[in-house]
Scaffold this motif. Structure first.
Motif, mmCIF file in Angstrom:
data_model
loop_
_atom_site.group_PDB
_atom_site.id
_atom_site.type_symbol
_atom_site.label_atom_id
_atom_site.label_comp_id
_atom_site.label_asym_id
_atom_site.label_seq_id
_atom_site.Cartn_x
_atom_site.Cartn_y
_atom_site.Cartn_z
ATOM 1 N N MET A 205 1.323 24.195 -0.464
ATOM 2 C CA MET A 205 0.933 23.862 -1.799
ATOM 3 C C MET A 205 1.240 22.754 -2.473
ATOM 4 S SD MET A 205 -1.360 25.273 -2.388
ATOM 5 C CE MET A 205 -1.917 25.652 -0.740
ATOM 6 N N ALA A 206 2.814 22.265 -1.822
ATOM 7 C CA ALA A 206 3.305 21.054 -2.772
ATOM 8 C C ALA A 206 2.978 19.767 -1.661
ATOM 9 C CB ALA A 206 4.769 21.094 -2.429
ATOM 10 N N ASN A 207 2.577 20.085 -0.591
ATOM 11 C CA ASN A 207 1.954 18.682 0.247
ATOM 12 C C ASN A 207 1.296 17.833 -0.386
ATOM 13 O OD1 ASN A 207 0.443 17.348 2.475
ATOM 14 N ND2 ASN A 207 1.297 18.308 3.335
ATOM 15 N N PRO A 208 1.954 16.152 -0.481
ATOM 16 C CA PRO A 208 1.743 14.973 -0.691
ATOM 17 C C PRO A 208 0.095 15.159 -0.560
ATOM 18 C CG PRO A 208 3.420 15.009 -0.151
ATOM 19 C CD PRO A 208 3.690 16.036 0.108
ATOM 20 N N MET A 209 0.028 15.088 0.356
ATOM 21 C CA MET A 209 -1.659 15.347 1.131
ATOM 22 C C MET A 209 -2.030 15.781 -0.025
ATOM 23 S SD MET A 209 -3.470 15.021 4.764
ATOM 24 C CE MET A 209 -3.500 17.107 4.404
ATOM 25 N N LEU A 210 -2.663 17.140 0.265
ATOM 26 C CA LEU A 210 -3.440 18.418 -0.513
ATOM 27 C C LEU A 210 -3.369 17.925 -2.010
ATOM 28 C CD1 LEU A 210 -5.043 20.653 -0.841
ATOM 29 C CD2 LEU A 210 -3.017 21.833 -1.472
#
Length: 447
Positions: A205-210
């Motif tokens: 959930m902390a992925n910059p893309m998402l």
């Protein structure tokens, strides 16, 4: 909660005044007690501090007063002038208050005793069973504890500035990581309600893309209306270029259907997702900045080589372990003192024929967490740690009890290499372990 002690460990008694190891460890070599001209107890507050002072020249007379937080320096200067620079003892409850840092600048004539809040509260209750409480009487209790039981209190000895700075950054980073975890959990909960396809696009959930995808296309309808080349551009920007993966995500988006259509449910959830995404996109660069500064400070620290040798510690835990041990080599008389203070040694509670061994709760939680997490990480990188953990589990211990027992074992090693300023060498530990096993076998052999 009942817990068994680690293998070979006897529970040690607690003391609310002294180090938890005070009753269980051999006493350290006697050190001449400093001679003080006065004893002062301070009840700390945000705006105003109350103090009680007892002069050695007139021990039966108490001087009481107060001063504003902004007047700390002037008050300390008055004390310096009044006592001619002779040493005085000052006791405070908080170990991380503004007052402590102000007192640190005057340690040329002040010795600081940081008293645990629970200890001072219990001391006050012992003589005031009614439960009455006031700032001035709290200062009286702190001063009385200092005057009558100074030999049971720990003299506060701060680490050097480099270690304290590194420790503050590590603690702040940990708070930021905990906040990130809380935000991602909230985001997951909201996406399940209004945007479930986002959970399938990326598991983290902390992925910059998402996060960028959720900010640009905050609803499923807007995401499905986006042109494929714009979505591809987003994937490429975040270094996702494998065509099979990209096409799979595009197909997933095209086939997604909304599970909930109630506007009264969707609109609040969408606004909440937008808020959480904004907070996470602000928080992630801050964590990266902490990581960079911690790395620079840690690499320059003279003790870094000790903790780099530990298996499984890694970039996050190595600086925390260094700060947990500190720079004052005389702080811990032996490994047992550190094990008790950090909360890894169990405690025994006995009454009549009843005897319980319990997990120690009165300890610095962040310190215990640091050692616990390191022990858990070492299982994957250290053979003897894995074997020890498996033996504990085979005895019926749950995961955390087994890891806590392993952390207790690790602390003996950490204390020794930290005391000797030598890196960890597994061959030395293995040889020592075999030697002790051989000694135990020879003692049991028939004569």
């Amino acid at each position: 909660m009942k817990a068994s002690p680690p293998s070979g460990l006897s529970p040690a008694p607690d003391s609310c005044l002294a180090s938890p190891a005070a009753d269980s460890c051999p006493p350290p070599p006697p050190v001449p007690a400093p001679v003080y001209e006065a004893f002062i107890g301070i009840d700390w507050g945000d705006q105003k501090q109350f103090y009680t002072r007892r002069d050695v020249a007139q021990p039966t007379r108490l001087h009481r007063g107060s001063f504003a937080t902004a007047e700390v320096s002037a008050w300390l200067q008055q004390l310096r002038t009044h006592f001619g620079g002779h040493r005085i003892a000052v006791a405070v409850e908080q170990s991380r208050s503004v007052l402590i840092y102000a007192l640190m600048e005057h340690t040329d004539f002040i010795d600081i005793y940081a008293i645990p809040t629970l200890a001072s509260a219990n001391y006050r209750k012992a003589f005031r069973s009614s439960g009455a409480k006031a700032d001035n009487t709290d200062a009286d209790a702190i001063e009385d504890m200092l005057y009558r039981h100074r030999d049971q209190l720990r003299l506060w000895q701060p680490d050097d500035e480099q270690t304290r700075l590194l420790d503050a950054l590590c603690r702040n980073r940990r708070h930021a990581v905990d906040e990130r975890t809380a935000l991602t959990n909230q985001l997951t909960s909201q996406l399940k309600l209004c945007y479930p396809v986002a959970l399938e696009l990326c598991r983290e959930m902390a992925n910059p893309m998402l996060l960028e995808l959720l900010q640009r296309w905050p609803t499923l309808q807007k995401l499905q209306a986006a042109k494929p080349h714009r979505l591809r551009s987003l994937f490429y920007k975040h270094h996702v270029r494998r065509e099979a993966w990209v096409q799979q995500r595009l197909d997933l988006i095209a086939k997604a259907t909304a599970l909930v259509h109630d506007h009264a449910v969707l609109l609040p959830a969408e606004l909440e997702v937008a808020r959480l995404v904004r907070q996470l996109r602000t928080l992630l660069p801050a964590i990266e900045d902490y990581d960079k500064r911690i790395h620079e400070l840690y690499e320059a620290h003279p003790d870094a080589f000790i903790f780099k040798s530990l298996p499984g510690a890694g970039a996050a835990l190595e600086p925390r372990l260094l700060c947990a041990m500190g720079s004052q080599r005389e702080r811990w008389a032996d490994a047992q003192a550190l094990q008790n203070f950090s909360g890894l040694s169990p405690v025994r509670k006995s009454s009549g024929k009843t005897s319980l061994i319990l997990r120690r709760h009165a300890c610095p939680k962040y310190l215990r967490q640091t050692f616990h997490e390191f022990a858990a990480c070492s299982i994957k990188f250290c053979d003897w740690a894995l074997q020890f953990y498996e033996r504990q589990c085979a005895k019926g211990k749950n995961h955390h009890t087994a890891v806590r027992a392993l952390a207790w074992r690790w602390l003996r090693i950490l204390w020794r290499i930290w005391k000797d300023r030598k890196p960890y060498d597994q061959s030395i530990f293995t040889a020592s372990q075999k030697r002790h096993q051989s000694d135990d076998t020879s003692q049991l052999a028939p004569t």
